[in-house]
Design a protein around this motif. Structure first.
Motif, PDB file in Angstrom:
ATOM      1  N   GLN A   1      63.711  35.214  45.992  1.00 42.99           N
ATOM      2  CA  GLN A   1      62.612  35.549  46.898  1.00 42.99           C
ATOM      3  C   GLN A   1      61.296  35.513  46.108  1.00 42.99           C
ATOM      4  OE1 GLN A   1      64.125  39.418  48.106  1.00 42.99           O
ATOM      5  NE2 GLN A   1      64.962  38.574  49.992  1.00 42.99           N
TER       6      GLN A   1
ATOM      7  N   MET B   1      56.920  34.214  49.688  1.00 44.00           N
ATOM      8  CA  MET B   1      57.418  35.014  50.794  1.00 44.00           C
ATOM      9  C   MET B   1      56.431  35.145  51.958  1.00 44.00           C
ATOM     10  SD  MET B   1      60.403  35.297  49.802  1.00 44.00           S
ATOM     11  CE  MET B   1      60.968  36.187  51.238  1.00 44.00           C
TER      12      MET B   1
ATOM     13  N   ARG C   1      56.886  32.021  53.955  1.00 42.48           N
ATOM     14  CA  ARG C   1      58.161  32.050  54.683  1.00 42.48           C
ATOM     15  C   ARG C   1      58.080  32.957  55.906  1.00 42.48           C
ATOM     16  NH1 ARG C   1      62.934  32.612  50.063  1.00 42.48           N
ATOM     17  NH2 ARG C   1      62.239  30.917  48.693  1.00 42.48           N
ATOM     18  N   HIS C   2      57.280  34.006  55.804  1.00 40.35           N
ATOM     19  CA  HIS C   2      57.147  34.966  56.902  1.00 40.35           C
ATOM     20  C   HIS C   2      56.095  34.563  57.927  1.00 40.35           C
ATOM     21  CE1 HIS C   2      59.294  38.752  55.156  1.00 40.35           C
ATOM     22  NE2 HIS C   2      60.001  37.642  54.984  1.00 40.35           N
TER      23      HIS C   2
ATOM     24  N   SER D   1      56.331  42.677  58.459  1.00 38.51           N
ATOM     25  CA  SER D   1      57.072  42.016  57.388  1.00 38.51           C
ATOM     26  C   SER D   1      57.940  43.009  56.633  1.00 38.51           C
ATOM     27  CB  SER D   1      56.070  41.361  56.419  1.00 38.51           C
ATOM     28  OG  SER D   1      56.721  40.809  55.292  1.00 38.51           O
TER      29      SER D   1
ATOM     30  N   ILE E   1      61.081  43.014  53.529  1.00 45.59           N
ATOM     31  CA  ILE E   1      61.896  42.294  52.554  1.00 45.59           C
ATOM     32  C   ILE E   1      62.932  43.257  51.994  1.00 45.59           C
ATOM     33  CG2 ILE E   1      61.908  40.984  50.398  1.00 45.59           C
ATOM     34  CD1 ILE E   1      59.071  40.129  50.959  1.00 45.59           C
TER      35      ILE E   1
ATOM     36  N   SER F   1      63.442  39.278  55.401  1.00 41.63           N
ATOM     37  CA  SER F   1      64.092  38.490  54.355  1.00 41.63           C
ATOM     38  C   SER F   1      65.128  39.371  53.675  1.00 41.63           C
ATOM     39  CB  SER F   1      63.077  37.977  53.328  1.00 41.63           C
ATOM     40  OG  SER F   1      62.357  36.879  53.834  1.00 41.63           O
TER      41      SER F   1
ATOM     42  N   THR G   1      65.763  34.175  55.577  1.00 41.27           N
ATOM     43  CA  THR G   1      64.607  34.732  56.266  1.00 41.27           C
ATOM     44  C   THR G   1      64.769  34.486  57.758  1.00 41.27           C
ATOM     45  OG1 THR G   1      63.084  34.455  54.410  1.00 41.27           O
ATOM     46  CG2 THR G   1      62.100  34.549  56.612  1.00 41.27           C
TER      47      THR G   1
END
Length: 211
Positions: free
Chosen positions: A51, A56, A59-60, A138, A140, A169, A205
């Motif tokens: 990650q 990240m 990706r989000h 978000s 993680i 994620s 994700t």
């Protein structure tokens, strides 16, 4: 010599696997927030490989100018990358139930000169924000820590703007790792629709939109 080294490696891997399995069992029955003293332990090279902090936010689905809520910042490594991604016209608000974790993130932001980040103590089941306050939420490797994930997701649904995105994620090395299909089912029950899935069993994700 090679045989002895190989056996030592196998014993080490077996010990790590046994420890990981034991922790997963304990965490399955006893959910609790990550203690502050473990924040740096989970910020390790393997996790950063699976990650990458700089990747990240992309990706989000985070874009410059967004207002983003992050839940569970850890030591803040991913938080500051979110703040850099949204830029001067955006803002990141990060929340945690543990005051010492918030102190750690605040200090990191100050040290790294991040001005568009607010860290505050908050209950994820009763977030102190207005309806539709955020463009994205978000998380993680956090949702598995929560005893009532569906309840938290309903609160995320409330604070998201109508076109907002909820992003998770997860990584297999996390003791609280949930299967993707589990998160998809829970998000669906909270009023979300799956928009995109990235990755594989080891690290994935999921991006959702409001239903």
């Amino acid at each position: 010599m090679f045989t002895s080294l190989f056996r030592a490696i196998l014993r080490l891997l077996a010990a790590v696997l046994a420890l990981h399995t034991t922790i997963r069992i304990i965490r399955h029955f006893h959910k609790f927030p990550m203690p502050e003293f473990l924040a740096n332990l989970i910020d390790n090279p393997l996790r950063r490989r699976l990650q990458p902090p700089g990747e990240m936010p992309i990706r989000h689905g985070i874009e410059p100018g967004m207002t983003v809520l992050e839940v569970g910042p850890g030591n803040g490594r991913y938080t500051v990358e979110l703040a850099r991604r949204v830029g001067a016209t955006g803002k990141v608000v990060t929340v945690d139930i543990e005051p010492k974790m918030i102190e750690r993130v605040t200090q990191r932001a100050q040290t790294e000169g991040i001005a568009n980040l607010e860290a505050k103590v908050a209950d994820v089941y009763d977030l102190p924000f207005e309806d539709g306050a955020f463009d994205a939420v978000s998380l993680i490797t956090v949702i598995g820590e929560l005893p009532e994930p569906e309840r938290a997701m309903r609160e995320f649904h409330r604070v998201l703007a109508p076109a907002g995105t909820l992003a998770f994620s997860e990584a297999l090395l996390d003791p609280d790792y949930p299967l993707a299909r589990t998160l998809i089912r829970r998000a669906d029950q909270a009023g979300f629709r799956l928009k995109r899935k990235l990755g594989n069993l080891f690290a994935y994700t999921l991006l959702f939109e409001r239903g």
